[in-house]
Design a protein around this motif. Sequence first.
Motif, short mmCIF file in Angstrom:
data_model
loop_
_atom_site.label_atom_id
_atom_site.label_comp_id
_atom_site.label_asym_id
_atom_site.label_seq_id
_atom_site.Cartn_x
_atom_site.Cartn_y
_atom_site.Cartn_z
N ALA A 114 -9.93 -7.92 9.32
CA ALA A 114 -8.47 -7.91 9.17
C ALA A 114 -8.07 -7.98 7.70
O ALA A 114 -7.15 -7.27 7.24
N LEU A 115 -8.76 -8.82 6.94
CA LEU A 115 -8.40 -9.04 5.54
C LEU A 115 -8.73 -7.84 4.67
O LEU A 115 -7.95 -7.46 3.78
N LEU A 116 -9.87 -7.20 4.93
CA LEU A 116 -10.36 -6.15 4.03
C LEU A 116 -10.04 -4.74 4.50
O LEU A 116 -10.05 -3.81 3.69
N THR A 117 -9.77 -4.55 5.79
CA THR A 117 -9.58 -3.20 6.31
C THR A 117 -8.21 -3.00 6.94
O THR A 117 -7.44 -2.13 6.52
N VAL A 135 -0.72 -1.73 4.83
CA VAL A 135 0.07 -1.68 3.59
C VAL A 135 0.18 -0.25 3.09
O VAL A 135 1.23 0.18 2.59
N SER A 136 -0.90 0.51 3.22
CA SER A 136 -0.88 1.90 2.76
C SER A 136 0.06 2.77 3.59
O SER A 136 0.46 3.85 3.15
N VAL A 137 0.43 2.30 4.78
CA VAL A 137 1.35 3.06 5.63
C VAL A 137 2.76 2.51 5.56
O VAL A 137 3.74 3.26 5.38
N TRP A 185 8.37 -2.10 4.09
CA TRP A 185 8.44 -3.12 5.13
C TRP A 185 7.39 -4.20 4.95
O TRP A 185 7.57 -5.33 5.39
N MET A 186 6.30 -3.88 4.34
CA MET A 186 5.15 -4.79 4.28
C MET A 186 4.79 -5.06 2.84
O MET A 186 4.37 -4.16 2.11
N GLY A 187 4.94 -6.32 2.41
CA GLY A 187 4.67 -6.66 1.03
C GLY A 187 3.23 -7.03 0.74
O GLY A 187 2.78 -6.94 -0.40
N GLY A 188 2.48 -7.44 1.76
CA GLY A 188 1.08 -7.83 1.56
C GLY A 188 0.27 -7.56 2.81
O GLY A 188 0.80 -7.23 3.87
N GLY A 189 -1.05 -7.70 2.67
CA GLY A 189 -1.94 -7.38 3.77
C GLY A 189 -1.93 -8.41 4.88
O GLY A 189 -2.32 -8.09 6.02
N ARG A 190 -1.50 -9.63 4.62
CA ARG A 190 -1.48 -10.67 5.65
C ARG A 190 -0.14 -10.66 6.36
O ARG A 190 0.89 -10.93 5.75
#
Length: 492
Positions: A315-318, A324-326, A337-342
């Motif tokens: 979840a953290l790395l992939t 985030v890339s989408v 909409w998404m500021g970070g991966g978590r």
Amino acid sequence: MSPLWLLILILVLAIAGFAIGRTRAMASVDDHRKLHSRPNYYGTNVAMLAFAPAALLLAVWVVAQPIVINASVSHLIPETSYEDAGALNLIMSDVKRVAEGLDVAVAQGALSAEEARSIRTEFTDVRARLGEVGVALGANVDRDVLRAAQAYRARAATGTWFMTAAVLIVALAGFFFAIREARGDFRARNRVENGILTLLITAASIAILTTLGIVLSLLFNTIEFFRLYPALDFFTRLEWAPSFSGRGGASALGILPLLWGTFYISIVALLVATPIGLFAAIYLSEYASKRVRAFAKPLLEVLAGIPTIVYGLFALLTVGPLLVSVFGNGGLLGVDWMGGGRAVMTAGITMGVMLIPFVSSLSDDIINAVPQAMRDGSYGLGATQSETVRQVVLPAALPGIVGAVLLAASRAIGETMIVVLGAGAAARMSLNPFEAMTTVTAKIVSQLTGDSDFASPEALVAFALGITLFVVTLGLNVLALYIVRKYREQYE
């Protein structure tokens, strides 16, 4: 004698008793047909009476002896050395560690038995001496701890001696008593079957008592927490902001943000796992060939064996960077909409992948359990395979499928590592699935990590969170039972 060797000894006695009891029963009659029971029952009766009571006594003694010794030695620690029961428990763990270290030193020849009994902190650096034999201690050993450790060691040795004698006496008494009963007219089968029944009842009772012990251990600490913190605030406040010693301010310990995060992430996970797992189960049970099923089903179930920490890293790395890339700033959709991966979506999607084998495997077994006659009847009325699956098989298997989904929901609610690595640690109530949130289990871990003062509400709140989670999962199980019973009546 150590408990392991004592257990092996009574096991050997039981094996010998089986052979002797069987032989003695057969020798007591001139025709084997005159035996009340089969010869093996007489041997099993001897083995059972030689082993079971002694093994039970050994198990109780092994559990009770450290508790009794700990209680009898704790009074040697001055009350000025600790402030509460938690601090005393930490000191007693050091006492036990020192006592074990002295035993290791004597066993390796670094200390004689007399030196271990008479060593003093005024003349010897006990920590250094024990470190020479590989026993690492976190702090220097003071006089009170050493005196308590020596008393602990002496009483443990005495207790072990009495344990050995008592267990052997009970084993031999059972052995000789059963040997005397090994006669042709003795109802050995009845005795053995009653013994097996007692074993089954004991196993069921242990499961029930274990659950009761878990509930009580949570309940007592929860009651202590509510003495320090208002229950109304705990269940109604919309803020979670614990303030530990040294940080200043009063703690806000509202559970609602944690419950919201728990249910939100679990719902996302179920939205991923339920359709994928159910469709996979339908394909494997109704459409796949035997070759495809033999390959795909074990491969799918491999997901259940992956450690949750690996899912957390995934979840953290992939998953997080991919989302985030989408959905992030400069992503494929051109939205921010998404500021970070978590985020909730990161943990929910990853947890959903983890739950797929739970749903698919259970649903597959349940669908396969539907009688083939129901399928044949549907085909005989002219229904196609898809119509049979949709209108006959799935309704018949619905109670089991609902149970599988609710089991997956309970698994999702109790998950920790995926949430910690994938969803973050922010306790908030928001509808945005691309924001970081946390769950009840993650906060239980954070509240009990490090040096916890169990006299403070910030540490005791973990038990209140735990019993709340227990009630939630219990409610899910009751709901599953209700649904299963309701629909089972329709198809039986």
